[in-house]
Scaffold this active site. Sequence first.
Site, short mmCIF file in Angstrom:
data_model
loop_
_atom_site.label_atom_id
_atom_site.label_comp_id
_atom_site.label_asym_id
_atom_site.label_seq_id
_atom_site.Cartn_x
_atom_site.Cartn_y
_atom_site.Cartn_z
N HIS A 73 -14.28 -19.75 135.87
CA HIS A 73 -13.62 -20.80 136.67
C HIS A 73 -12.20 -20.35 137.00
O HIS A 73 -11.38 -20.13 136.12
CB HIS A 73 -13.58 -22.12 135.90
CG HIS A 73 -14.89 -22.84 135.92
ND1 HIS A 73 -15.00 -24.19 135.69
CD2 HIS A 73 -16.14 -22.40 136.18
CE1 HIS A 73 -16.27 -24.55 135.80
NE2 HIS A 73 -16.98 -23.48 136.08
N TYR A 201 -10.03 -33.25 135.27
CA TYR A 201 -9.34 -34.11 134.29
C TYR A 201 -8.78 -35.28 135.09
O TYR A 201 -7.89 -35.08 135.92
CB TYR A 201 -8.18 -33.37 133.63
CG TYR A 201 -8.57 -32.22 132.72
CD1 TYR A 201 -8.85 -30.95 133.22
CD2 TYR A 201 -8.63 -32.40 131.33
CE1 TYR A 201 -9.18 -29.89 132.37
CE2 TYR A 201 -8.96 -31.35 130.48
CZ TYR A 201 -9.24 -30.10 131.01
OH TYR A 201 -9.56 -29.06 130.16
N PRO A 293 -8.26 -32.57 122.28
CA PRO A 293 -9.07 -31.65 123.09
C PRO A 293 -8.63 -31.50 124.54
O PRO A 293 -9.18 -30.67 125.27
CB PRO A 293 -10.47 -32.28 123.03
CG PRO A 293 -10.22 -33.72 122.75
CD PRO A 293 -8.98 -33.78 121.92
N LYS A 297 -7.80 -26.22 123.67
CA LYS A 297 -7.15 -25.16 122.90
C LYS A 297 -7.75 -24.95 121.51
O LYS A 297 -7.47 -23.92 120.87
CB LYS A 297 -5.65 -25.47 122.74
CG LYS A 297 -4.87 -25.34 124.02
CD LYS A 297 -4.70 -23.88 124.41
CE LYS A 297 -4.38 -23.67 125.85
NZ LYS A 297 -5.36 -22.91 126.61
N TYR A 384 -2.76 -23.09 130.25
CA TYR A 384 -4.20 -23.38 130.26
C TYR A 384 -5.02 -22.10 130.07
O TYR A 384 -6.02 -22.10 129.36
CB TYR A 384 -4.59 -24.10 131.57
CG TYR A 384 -5.95 -24.76 131.48
CD1 TYR A 384 -6.09 -26.03 130.92
CD2 TYR A 384 -7.11 -24.10 131.90
CE1 TYR A 384 -7.33 -26.63 130.79
CE2 TYR A 384 -8.36 -24.69 131.78
CZ TYR A 384 -8.45 -25.96 131.23
OH TYR A 384 -9.69 -26.55 131.10
C1 PHB Z 1 -15.86 -29.56 127.08
O1 PHB Z 1 -16.53 -29.05 127.98
O2 PHB Z 1 -16.38 -30.04 126.07
C2 PHB Z 1 -14.38 -29.63 127.23
C3 PHB Z 1 -13.77 -28.98 128.29
C4 PHB Z 1 -12.41 -29.06 128.44
C5 PHB Z 1 -11.65 -29.77 127.53
C6 PHB Z 1 -12.26 -30.39 126.45
C7 PHB Z 1 -13.63 -30.33 126.31
O3 PHB Z 1 -10.32 -29.84 127.69
#
Ligand code: PHB
Length: 393
Positions: A73, A201, A293, A297, A384
């Site tokens: 990505h 997000y 989460p 990280k 990130y």
């Molecule tokens: C996930 O795919 O579980 C996931 C992806 C990004 C995040 C947290 C969890 O920031």
Amino acid sequence: MKRTQVAIVGAGPAGLLLGQLLHKEGIDTLILERRSAEYVANRIRAGVLEPGTVDVLERAGVASRLHAEGLIHDGVEIGFRGRRHRIDLKALTGKAVTVYGQTEVTRDLMNARASSGAPSVYEAEDVALHGLEGPTPRVTYWHQGAAHEVACDFIAGCDGFHGVSRRSIPASSLKIFERVYPFGWLGLLADVAPPWKELIYANSERGFALASMRSPTRVRCYLQCSLEDRVENWSDDQFWDEFRRRIGEEVGALVTGAPSIEKSIAPLRSFVVEPLRFGSLFLAGDAAHIVPPTGAKGLNLAVSDVLYLYEALRGYFRERSVRSLDEYSPRCLRRIWRAERFSWWMTRQLHRFSDDAFGTRMQQVELEYLFESPAAQAGMAENYVGLPFEPGS
Ligand code: PHB
Ligand code: APR
């Protein structure tokens, strides 16, 4: 009494990866895990790998399936006030992230461990650490009704937040830093093609939502929820209805309500313990720190701890370098605190906090500034994709 060079407590990604790196260096390890192998292999966790993490997995010789199946990505999106804004990770940093589930990373590491012939004991009960301050550390445990004792040079505490390792250090020798957030994440896994190309997000008036994926045919989605909430309160239909409302109209219209394979609620916490060493015990991964989460990280930080611990132990076994052992904790903590800051920042900007009018305005200006300023975007992108590893001495 049995003997090993490094006793590793915990067969999560941290313990398994350390075992693999040390095995390649010719250093003996024994992994002790409380749960069954099946339980460990099926645990659902996050799934975004920094390029630095991929490099370490390559070095450990466990990256071939990751390269075949992982999704590259080049960007992530942030949803706010009905619009989506793309952070172009590749253009801003020259780097991309790899979407590949932690479940898969764990399976690859378990397979590598099995083929290496190095010993692991699953369903090891009552693991206890002894003699941490003296020259002869030992680990005791029960397995299939029999008591066992193992002498070692070092113990790696890779047993997660609830493990025995951190609890074996006297409270007076540790400093704890903690923040608990007033909400949790309700996660859902479903076998359906994701109608989004990159992770989204979303900060919506109804709370945070995250659109993620595990493969071209499997989605992982999350909703901010109350800490009192229960999975039983959410039917799959209710989850998808709420998800559509939060993720924004354009994507919401494409979301089909597939049945869940798994649904769970996790609290959000920031936690760091200092230092990461007590005598011959070294903490790594979730045993030493937790991040919320939101910045993805957790696994990446466990991998950088393990790389540093591997280098410290290698320095000791190759050259009897005590300095490399002494540097482990401060070297780790510098990277840990930066990831803590980023995860806290992402969490602060993207969730709804109740009754905080000033905080809500700050969030709004922070996000608007991010969408308008290439400099602010570069800062987010750099974190990130993961800050660089510090060179070892
Ligand atoms: C996930 O795919 O579980 C996931 C992806 C990004 C995040 C947290 C969890 O920031
Ligand atoms: N004895 C032996 N094993 C134990 C004990 C114990 N007393 N307590 C816990 N364990 C095991 C757990 O069953 C688990 O398999 O230690 C392992 C710790 O693994 P993780 O929790 O996955 O932690 P870590 O390897 O540090 O990986 C960090 O996992 O939790 C996520 O977000 C986190 O992605 C990050 C990554």
